[in-house]
Design an enzyme around this catalytic site. Structure first.
Site, mmCIF file in Angstrom:
data_model
loop_
_atom_site.group_PDB
_atom_site.id
_atom_site.type_symbol
_atom_site.label_atom_id
_atom_site.label_comp_id
_atom_site.label_asym_id
_atom_site.label_seq_id
_atom_site.Cartn_x
_atom_site.Cartn_y
_atom_site.Cartn_z
ATOM 1 C CG ASP A 133 -6.544 -3.210 -3.667
ATOM 2 O OD1 ASP A 133 -6.664 -2.300 -3.102
ATOM 3 O OD2 ASP A 133 -5.610 -3.655 -3.751
ATOM 4 C CG HIS A 173 -5.726 -2.114 -0.476
ATOM 5 N ND1 HIS A 173 -5.269 -1.597 -1.554
ATOM 6 C CD2 HIS A 173 -5.474 -1.492 0.679
ATOM 7 C CE1 HIS A 173 -4.247 -1.032 -1.039
ATOM 8 N NE2 HIS A 173 -4.315 -0.878 0.299
ATOM 9 C CB SER A 228 -1.132 -0.092 1.171
ATOM 10 O OG SER A 228 -2.271 0.828 0.784
#
Length: 225
Positions: A182, A194, A115
């Site tokens: 995602d 995610h 991320s």
């Protein structure tokens, strides 16, 4: 893509980052000059350490590299909702890479991030010069010491610029992995996809990718055998 444009694209990816609400764990202490060191940047809002995704990845990788010592380094940065602080993580990751190459030249480096941590890796591997808060660009001499790169839920992929395409030096060594639904790295709309990479088959895919490249580099991180 020109290096300058790639760098700007890497920095702009922070605008589409969301919070990863999973709880992380602390990085394990690495032995002095391990055979392999995983330098991993956690996701947004995770506690200090390599995070759940980083931990799942390292735990999956270890059995695939039997006989090799594996150290971990948790990139130090806020991982907060101020996504411009990704540059601070990029500086710390770059410093770690350079110090490891200087002190442990035979250690194979594996760079990773999840991320916002993936955006950290984007900056490190695409920025040819300092700028926008990033002050520690990598010298080309360290490139052969990086055996592989893995990123999960990379925001730049949603912008059509996965790291495999953005980085001329590291692209061929990179696995840029995204769960299909995602919304951070694709046009999907399933937020749960995610925040559950630590349970995803993509963790095994990443570990297999890294193990193959680590074994391919031979007995040292410069690629000799």
């Amino acid at each position: 893509m020109r290096p300058g444009r790639a760098f700007r694209a890497g920095l702009l990816t922070v605008a589409v980052l969301g919070a990863s609400m999973s709880v992380g764990s602390q990085a394990t202490a690495a032995p002095e000059c391990p055979d392999v060191e995983v330098v991993f940047a956690r996701g947004t809002d995770e506690p200090a350490g390599i995070g759940q995704v980083g931990r799942a990845f390292v735990n999956t990788l270890k059995p695939m590299l039997k006989g090799l010592s594996i150290g971990t380094y948790a990139v130090e940065y806020p991982a907060s909702f101020d996504f411009l602080e990704a540059a601070a993580g990029a500086n710390d990751m770059s410093r770690r890479i350079k110090s490891t190459v200087a002190d442990c030249p035979d250690t194979k480096l594996v760079l990773g991030g999840y991320s916002q941590g993936a955006a950290v890796v984007d900056i490190v591997t695409t920025a040819p010069m300092a700028g926008f808060g990033y002050t520690e660009p990598l010298p080309r001499a360290v490139v052969p010491h990086v055996a592989a790169v893995v990123v999960f839920g990379n925001p730049s992929a949603r912008l059509g610029q996965p790291l495999t395409r953005m980085s001329p030096d590291f692209g061929a060594k990179t696995a840029d992995l995204c769960n299909k639904a995602d919304p951070i790295c694709s046009l999907g709309r399933d937020w749960n996809s995610h925040i559950t990479y630590q349970k995803s088959p993509l963790v095994k895919t990443a570990a297999e990718w890294v193990a193959k490249l680590v074994h391919a580099t031979g007995t040292d991180s410069t690629g000799s055998s």
